[in-house]
Design a protein around this motif. Structure first.
Motif, mmCIF file in Angstrom:
data_model
loop_
_atom_site.group_PDB
_atom_site.id
_atom_site.type_symbol
_atom_site.label_atom_id
_atom_site.label_comp_id
_atom_site.label_asym_id
_atom_site.label_seq_id
_atom_site.Cartn_x
_atom_site.Cartn_y
_atom_site.Cartn_z
ATOM 1 N N ASP A 29 -10.061 -6.922 18.900
ATOM 2 C CA ASP A 29 -8.789 -7.480 18.439
ATOM 3 C C ASP A 29 -7.987 -6.357 17.802
ATOM 4 O O ASP A 29 -8.552 -5.477 17.138
ATOM 5 C CB ASP A 29 -9.025 -8.618 17.440
ATOM 6 N N TRP A 30 -6.650 -6.401 17.985
ATOM 7 C CA TRP A 30 -5.775 -5.371 17.428
ATOM 8 C C TRP A 30 -4.418 -6.001 17.180
ATOM 9 O O TRP A 30 -3.839 -6.618 18.070
ATOM 10 C CB TRP A 30 -5.677 -4.197 18.392
ATOM 11 N N ASP A 31 -3.909 -5.869 15.952
ATOM 12 C CA ASP A 31 -2.640 -6.516 15.634
ATOM 13 C C ASP A 31 -1.447 -5.820 16.289
ATOM 14 O O ASP A 31 -0.398 -6.421 16.466
ATOM 15 C CB ASP A 31 -2.443 -6.618 14.118
ATOM 16 N N GLN A 32 -1.578 -4.533 16.649
ATOM 17 C CA GLN A 32 -0.529 -3.778 17.322
ATOM 18 C C GLN A 32 0.805 -3.856 16.590
ATOM 19 O O GLN A 32 1.853 -4.099 17.181
ATOM 20 C CB GLN A 32 -0.381 -4.247 18.779
ATOM 21 N N GLN A 33 0.763 -3.651 15.285
ATOM 22 C CA GLN A 33 1.974 -3.621 14.484
ATOM 23 C C GLN A 33 1.706 -2.812 13.230
ATOM 24 O O GLN A 33 0.573 -2.663 12.796
ATOM 25 C CB GLN A 33 2.419 -5.033 14.123
ATOM 26 N N TRP A 34 2.773 -2.275 12.681
ATOM 27 C CA TRP A 34 2.659 -1.528 11.433
ATOM 28 C C TRP A 34 2.681 -2.507 10.259
ATOM 29 O O TRP A 34 3.441 -3.473 10.259
ATOM 30 C CB TRP A 34 3.809 -0.537 11.277
ATOM 31 N N ARG A 35 1.893 -2.190 9.235
ATOM 32 C CA ARG A 35 1.892 -2.954 7.988
ATOM 33 C C ARG A 35 2.056 -1.987 6.834
ATOM 34 O O ARG A 35 1.403 -0.947 6.799
ATOM 35 C CB ARG A 35 0.582 -3.738 7.811
ATOM 36 N N ILE A 36 2.915 -2.360 5.884
ATOM 37 C CA ILE A 36 3.080 -1.534 4.692
ATOM 38 C C ILE A 36 1.945 -1.851 3.739
ATOM 39 O O ILE A 36 1.772 -2.993 3.326
ATOM 40 C CB ILE A 36 4.443 -1.804 4.022
ATOM 41 N N THR A 37 1.167 -0.840 3.374
ATOM 42 C CA THR A 37 -0.008 -1.085 2.550
ATOM 43 C C THR A 37 0.149 -0.573 1.122
ATOM 44 O O THR A 37 -0.387 -1.154 0.207
ATOM 45 C CB THR A 37 -1.246 -0.424 3.164
ATOM 46 N N ALA A 38 0.863 0.533 0.903
ATOM 47 C CA ALA A 38 0.984 1.091 -0.442
ATOM 48 C C ALA A 38 2.013 2.195 -0.415
ATOM 49 O O ALA A 38 2.323 2.760 0.629
ATOM 50 C CB ALA A 38 -0.364 1.623 -0.943
ATOM 51 N N ALA A 39 2.537 2.507 -1.603
ATOM 52 C CA ALA A 39 3.394 3.671 -1.761
ATOM 53 C C ALA A 39 2.518 4.867 -2.075
ATOM 54 O O ALA A 39 1.562 4.763 -2.835
ATOM 55 C CB ALA A 39 4.416 3.440 -2.877
ATOM 56 N N THR A 40 2.823 5.996 -1.497
ATOM 57 C CA THR A 40 1.965 7.167 -1.662
ATOM 58 C C THR A 40 1.943 7.677 -3.094
ATOM 59 O O THR A 40 0.987 8.327 -3.502
ATOM 60 C CB THR A 40 2.447 8.295 -0.747
ATOM 61 N N ASP A 41 3.006 7.370 -3.878
ATOM 62 C CA ASP A 41 3.024 7.849 -5.260
ATOM 63 C C ASP A 41 2.361 6.866 -6.215
ATOM 64 O O ASP A 41 2.408 7.045 -7.414
ATOM 65 C CB ASP A 41 4.465 8.103 -5.707
ATOM 66 N N GLY A 42 1.778 5.792 -5.664
ATOM 67 C CA GLY A 42 1.074 4.826 -6.503
ATOM 68 C C GLY A 42 1.977 3.825 -7.180
ATOM 69 O O GLY A 42 1.536 3.020 -7.980
ATOM 70 N N SER A 43 3.295 3.848 -6.887
ATOM 71 C CA SER A 43 4.199 2.899 -7.525
ATOM 72 C C SER A 43 3.994 1.519 -6.948
ATOM 73 O O SER A 43 3.391 1.335 -5.902
ATOM 74 C CB SER A 43 5.653 3.339 -7.312
ATOM 75 N N SER A 44 4.521 0.526 -7.659
ATOM 76 C CA SER A 44 4.304 -0.869 -7.258
ATOM 77 C C SER A 44 5.474 -1.420 -6.486
ATOM 78 O O SER A 44 5.635 -2.609 -6.378
ATOM 79 C CB SER A 44 4.077 -1.731 -8.507
ATOM 80 N N ALA A 45 6.352 -0.577 -5.982
ATOM 81 C CA ALA A 45 7.498 -1.058 -5.226
ATOM 82 C C ALA A 45 7.653 -0.224 -3.973
ATOM 83 O O ALA A 45 7.309 0.945 -3.936
ATOM 84 C CB ALA A 45 8.777 -0.976 -6.072
ATOM 85 N N ILE A 46 8.215 -0.838 -2.963
ATOM 86 C CA ILE A 46 8.451 -0.156 -1.709
ATOM 87 C C ILE A 46 9.858 -0.454 -1.248
ATOM 88 O O ILE A 46 10.477 -1.436 -1.646
ATOM 89 C CB ILE A 46 7.435 -0.595 -0.641
ATOM 90 N N VAL A 47 10.394 0.419 -0.430
ATOM 91 C CA VAL A 47 11.764 0.264 0.009
ATOM 92 C C VAL A 47 11.816 -0.717 1.169
ATOM 93 O O VAL A 47 11.076 -0.585 2.129
ATOM 94 C CB VAL A 47 12.340 1.631 0.425
ATOM 95 N N ALA A 48 12.705 -1.691 1.060
ATOM 96 C CA ALA A 48 12.708 -2.798 2.025
ATOM 97 C C ALA A 48 13.257 -2.396 3.379
ATOM 98 O O ALA A 48 12.895 -2.974 4.375
ATOM 99 C CB ALA A 48 13.539 -3.960 1.470
ATOM 100 N N ASP A 49 14.166 -1.414 3.418
ATOM 101 C CA ASP A 49 14.767 -1.109 4.711
ATOM 102 C C ASP A 49 14.001 -0.019 5.447
ATOM 103 O O ASP A 49 14.465 0.507 6.430
ATOM 104 C CB ASP A 49 16.232 -0.685 4.528
ATOM 105 N N THR A 50 12.803 0.332 4.994
ATOM 106 C CA THR A 50 11.978 1.314 5.690
ATOM 107 C C THR A 50 10.683 0.653 6.068
ATOM 108 O O THR A 50 9.609 1.056 5.672
ATOM 109 C CB THR A 50 11.709 2.539 4.787
ATOM 110 N N MET A 51 10.779 -0.424 6.836
ATOM 111 C CA MET A 51 9.623 -1.270 7.103
ATOM 112 C C MET A 51 8.705 -0.689 8.156
ATOM 113 O O MET A 51 7.635 -1.193 8.376
ATOM 114 C CB MET A 51 10.089 -2.659 7.522
ATOM 115 N N SER A 52 9.097 0.349 8.865
ATOM 116 C CA SER A 52 8.236 0.924 9.884
ATOM 117 C C SER A 52 8.539 2.399 10.013
ATOM 118 O O SER A 52 9.679 2.824 9.852
ATOM 119 C CB SER A 52 8.455 0.228 11.221
#
Length: 558
Positions: free
Chosen positions: A530-553
């Protein structure tokens, strides 16, 4: 002539003019009094606080009655049964004390949004909106002390708005370029020489084009008597300060993945009227009959390692229903199969050993009836729910027939002989709910006994067969007897001819897609289950608790 009479005539002549002047003066006095009264009445009116005033065209103002409009109550407002003071003051004491509910459309969304953003705004002028061919201009005067209106739900958001990692995003499917690179990465990871799956730890994959993927492998299930190893593989890449990942489930491939697998095809054997329902693989070229009257049928995909020429006529003849692929990689067979390794696992497995030539007849009620040439005999009945492993030691030969109930594996280092039908107590099902399994494993030969030992007619074998050296039919050139039907899988180092004694039909057991026949050897390969064949946002590399919404892939790596 007389002088008195002339003055009287003058007075009489100007009398109408005097009357007119007096009447006009009286009228002006009355008008001034009425105007002064009106001015005083307006000055006596309490200070008005009409929160929303509407100015209409002259011809519309006469047809639309004046009304007072109030803002919608906030979520924290009391229930209607306990009315709270309205921030809107009636225009006069004669107005209706309960103007009733107001349509929410009467308050423009922009006004409510402006009051939510800045409570200090007290006067917002909204752009004119056409009503028919007229124009309505709305002015809202909101006291700074009034509670803000509830924020409307908005479908759009600012392109650079920040969201919590718990926010849900619609994952984007991989581009064809990304999918190709990830398939290459998974293939490299699943290579038998790759240690990543066995380490079940983090690693890094570097593709020939320079693409780099971080790899995390987590074991889902360990291999067992009837279980196949399964792992969850996460491939990740860093893009624009974020980590994007895709997940796949990989599963160990047993040799039972094939309906028929031959390591070394015998040059003296020709596939003629054979039928294979399921995958077929050979590590060497295979001899196919080109006679249209005696032509094999492959109902599943066919793969052959190495080079083999297959004519266009054969490819289009219907022989290969799901196609044939040549020049594939060879799949190495193990030097020896050792099912006794499963005795070390914590399973409900009963092991029974025979050191002499023994005849075994399986019982539909469970267990096996055994007898030997020296008149020794007995019955083995495993405990309910226990699997059974029967082992022939040294040069002992086991002869097999009967009806199998439960999970049974039979192993012989040299030879197993099938002397009669071997069938399940109930027909094999498409799901693993059917718990009858039979595995026959030999590091030497599995054979079908001669016509004198087998019953006339078709021979049915419900089992997974693994013959490291050879699967053979004794006296195959005797008169036709029927059809050899194997429901399960046949894996062998080589095979003998079966005709004219038997034509052969092999039907794949679909349960082997997800489970292993008890103690059946594995190939050392893994397949993507099985393979979802899609990107998933898992974490920010700087360890922050927020991610930018318009950079989803991420952008495809070049």
């Amino acid at each position: 002539m007389n002088g008195r009479s002339d003055s009287a005539k003058a007075v009489t002549r100007h009398l109408p003019l005097l009357v007119t002047v007096l009447v006009s003066a009286a009228i002006h006095v009355l008008l001034l009094a009425a105007g002064w009264s009106l001015i005083r009445s307006q000055q006596d009116t309490p200070p008005g606080s009409s929160s929303l005033s509407v100015t209409l065209g002259d011809d519309l103002s006469a047809s639309i009655p004046a009304q007072t409009m109030t803002a919608p109550a906030s979520e924290s407002a009391p229930a209607p049964s306990e009315p709270s003071p309205s921030p809107v003051t009636p225009a006069d004491s004669d107005s209706d004390p309960d103007p009733g509910p107001v349509e929410s459309a009467a308050v423009p969304t922009e006004v409510a949004e402006a009051s939510r953003i800045d409570d200090s705004v007290t006067d917002v002028e909204v752009a004119a909106e056409p009503i028919g061919d007229r124009v309505m201009t709305t002015t809202a005067e909101t006291p700074s002390s009034a509670p803000p209106a509830p924020a409307p739900q908005r479908a759009l958001f600012s392109p650079r708005a920040l969201f919590s990692p718990r926010a849900l995003f619609s994952p984007r499917a991989l581009t064809s370029q990304e999918q190709q690179r990830l398939q290459q990465a998974l293939a490299q990871l699943l290579d038998p020489r790759s240690p990543a799956l066995n380490q079940a730890d983090s690693d890094t994959l570097l593709l020939p084009d320079g693409s780099r993927f971080d790899v995390a492998v987590q074991a889902i299930s360990a291999p067992g008597l009837t279980e196949l190893a399964r792992y969850e593989v996460t491939l990740s890449q860093q893009q624009d300060g974020q980590v994007f990942s895709t997940r796949a489930i990989v599963q160990e491939r047993a040799f039972s993945w094939y309906a028929k697998f031959i390591n070394n095809w015998d040059a003296n054997v020709v596939l003629a009227r054979d039928i294979v329902v399921g995958r077929f693989h050979a590590n060497t070229p295979v001899n196919f009959s080109t006679d249209r009257r005696r032509q094999p049928v492959f109902a599943g995909p066919v793969s052959i390692a190495g080079y083999q020429g297959v004519s266009r006529r054969l490819r289009s003849s219907g022989m290969f229903a799901q196609g044939i692929e040549t020049g594939t990689d060879a799949i190495a067979m193990p030097d020896a199969a050792t099912p006794t390794v499963f005795t070390l696992a914590e399973t409900s497995l009963e092991v029974h050993r025979f050191r002499e030539h023994t005849r075994l007849t399986f019982l539909a009620a469970g267990g096996v009836d055994w007898s030997q040439s020296d008149s020794q005999a007995g019955v083995i009945r495993p405990a309910p729910g226990n699997a059974m492993l029967i082992v022939a030691e040294e040069d002992a030969v086991l002869e097999l027939s009967g009806t199998v109930s439960g999970v049974v594996s039979v192993f012989a280092p040299r030879r197993l002989s099938i002397v009669g039908n071997l069938t399940y107590a109930s027909a094999p099902a498409d799901t693993i709910d059917q718990q009858h399994f039979l595995t026959l494993i030999s590091n030497g030969i599995i054979e079908v006994a001669g016509p004198a030992q087998t019953e006339p007619g078709d021979l049915h074998i419900d089992a997974a067969l693994f013959a490291r050296q050879r699967f053979s039919v004794r006296r195959f050139n005797s008169r036709p007897q029927g059809e050899l039907i194997i429901r399960g899988t046949l894996v062998a180092g080589s095979v003998s001819a079966t005709e004219p004694r038997y034509t052969t039909r092999i039907e794949y057991d679909p349960r082997f897609e997800t489970v292993r026949p008890p103690a059946f050897p594995t190939t050392g390969l893994f397949d993507i289950d099985d393979w979802d064949q899609q990107w998933r946002i898992t974490a920010a590399t700087d360890g922050s608790s927020a991610i930018v919404a318009d950079t989803m892939s991420p952008v495809a790596v070049e």
